[in-house]
Design a protein around this motif. Structure first.
Motif, PDB file in Angstrom:
ATOM      1  N   MET A  58       3.868  -1.852  -2.145  1.00  0.00           N
ATOM      2  CA  MET A  58       3.979  -2.835  -3.011  1.00  0.00           C
ATOM      3  C   MET A  58       3.851  -3.822  -2.237  1.00  0.00           C
ATOM      4  O   MET A  58       5.134  -4.455  -1.437  1.00  0.00           O
ATOM      5  N   LEU A  59       3.068  -4.792  -2.642  1.00  0.00           N
ATOM      6  CA  LEU A  59       3.082  -6.080  -1.481  1.00  0.00           C
ATOM      7  C   LEU A  59       3.875  -6.946  -1.965  1.00  0.00           C
ATOM      8  O   LEU A  59       4.107  -7.080  -3.470  1.00  0.00           O
ATOM      9  N   PRO A  60       4.482  -7.961  -1.304  1.00  0.00           N
ATOM     10  CA  PRO A  60       4.950  -8.969  -1.974  1.00  0.00           C
ATOM     11  C   PRO A  60       5.122  -9.845  -2.478  1.00  0.00           C
ATOM     12  O   PRO A  60       3.567 -10.496  -2.310  1.00  0.00           O
ATOM     13  N   PHE A  71      -0.691  -2.605  -4.421  1.00  0.00           N
ATOM     14  CA  PHE A  71      -0.213  -2.081  -3.598  1.00  0.00           C
ATOM     15  C   PHE A  71      -0.712  -1.641  -2.925  1.00  0.00           C
ATOM     16  O   PHE A  71      -2.656  -1.347  -2.608  1.00  0.00           O
ATOM     17  N   TYR A  72      -1.111  -1.441  -1.295  1.00  0.00           N
ATOM     18  CA  TYR A  72      -1.468  -0.684  -0.270  1.00  0.00           C
ATOM     19  C   TYR A  72      -1.782   0.580   0.052  1.00  0.00           C
ATOM     20  O   TYR A  72      -0.379   1.326  -0.395  1.00  0.00           O
ATOM     21  N   SER A  80      -5.366  -0.711  -2.540  1.00  0.00           N
ATOM     22  CA  SER A  80      -6.301  -0.007  -3.783  1.00  0.00           C
ATOM     23  C   SER A  80      -6.166  -0.541  -5.232  1.00  0.00           C
ATOM     24  O   SER A  80      -7.041   0.167  -5.922  1.00  0.00           O
ATOM     25  N   ARG A  81      -4.793  -1.375  -5.319  1.00  0.00           N
ATOM     26  CA  ARG A  81      -5.269  -1.094  -6.908  1.00  0.00           C
ATOM     27  C   ARG A  81      -4.561  -2.403  -6.817  1.00  0.00           C
ATOM     28  O   ARG A  81      -3.187  -2.793  -6.100  1.00  0.00           O
ATOM     29  N   LEU A  94      13.441  -2.433  -6.024  1.00  0.00           N
ATOM     30  CA  LEU A  94      13.737  -1.415  -5.241  1.00  0.00           C
ATOM     31  C   LEU A  94      13.133   0.070  -5.012  1.00  0.00           C
ATOM     32  O   LEU A  94      12.913   0.430  -6.578  1.00  0.00           O
ATOM     33  N   PRO A  95      13.270   0.593  -4.095  1.00  0.00           N
ATOM     34  CA  PRO A  95      12.321   2.517  -4.245  1.00  0.00           C
ATOM     35  C   PRO A  95      14.231   2.820  -4.603  1.00  0.00           C
ATOM     36  O   PRO A  95      14.621   2.342  -4.315  1.00  0.00           O
ATOM     37  N   THR A  96      13.458   3.485  -4.866  1.00  0.00           N
ATOM     38  CA  THR A  96      14.954   5.505  -5.583  1.00  0.00           C
ATOM     39  C   THR A  96      14.049   6.659  -5.430  1.00  0.00           C
ATOM     40  O   THR A  96      14.705   7.483  -6.001  1.00  0.00           O
TER      41      THR A  96
END
Length: 215
Positions: A58-60, A71-72, A80-81, A94-96
């Motif tokens: 997820m890009l800033p 989203f890269y 791509s999205r 934050l990623p989980t």
């Protein structure tokens, strides 16, 4: 004039077979968004959750008035999205370590959620002030306004596929507190540990986490 293919009218059994052959999560989600008949053929049970996945990055947010996030795709080597995500606006994400799930927290500490941007599913969590109420007053640092800011998070399992999971967080204090939350809990639970320094990075790993919790 050439006839237009009726993709929505393909037999359901055929669509199910096709859906089960889609191994990339982002493609599976796109498959189900084509139309009603394709969505019916691609429930989450038809996706192989054990198939290896490359993460989407997820890009800033580059515009304070923009509610969309890009989203890269590492597998495709391009963006791509692009999703409309007001939930991510003005929040730390934050990623989980579980496919598609983020922990989002507002900068004022009032709102903390688990959020899946692809299914638009939100799970409300106790906020950062709930962490403050659990702490030993002797551990509080006077004048440190954001000491309870969550900085790491991990899920033991994917909430998209099971309700039997644990969320563990690490948050800023002078003694590196860890807390966990189970579905249905109304508050965080602190880990009872005598030695906390440096432990949060080891504990926030799947096998070690599962062993600690006795699962």
């Amino acid at each position: 004039m050439a006839a237009v293919a009726d993709w929505a009218g393909l037999p359901h059994d055929l669509l199910v077979l096709i859906a089960k052959r889609v191994k990339v999560m982002e493609d599976f989600i796109a498959f189900g968004s084509v139309c009603t008949s394709w969505r019916t053929a691609s429930p989450k049970d038809n996706f192989d959750i054990l198939s290896p996945q490359l993460p989407l990055l997820m890009l800033p947010d580059d515009d304070e008035n923009n509610y969309y996030r890009e989203f890269y795709s590492l597998s495709k080597g391009k963006v791509s999205r692009r999703l409309y995500l007001p939930e991510a606006k003005g929040r730390d994400c934050l990623p989980t370590d579980q496919m598609g799930w983020l922990l989002t927290q507002s900068f004022d500490g009032e709102e903390v959620n688990l959020f899946n941007p692809f299914s638009d599913t939100k799970i409300h969590l106790p906020n950062q002030f709930a962490l403050l109420a659990l702490q030993n007053p002797d551990d509080l640092i006077e004048g440190h306004e954001f000491y309870n800011y969550i900085k790491l998070a991990t899920l033991s399992a994917n909430p998209s596929f099971t309700s039997d999971y644990v969320l563990v967080i690490s948050y800023n204090t002078d003694v590196n507190y860890l807390a966990y939350w189970l579905p249905g809990d109304i508050n965080w639970t602190l880990f009872d540990m005598d030695e906390r320094h440096g432990l949060q990075y080891d504990l926030l790993q799947g096998p070690i986490l599962s062993s600690y919790l006795g699962s």
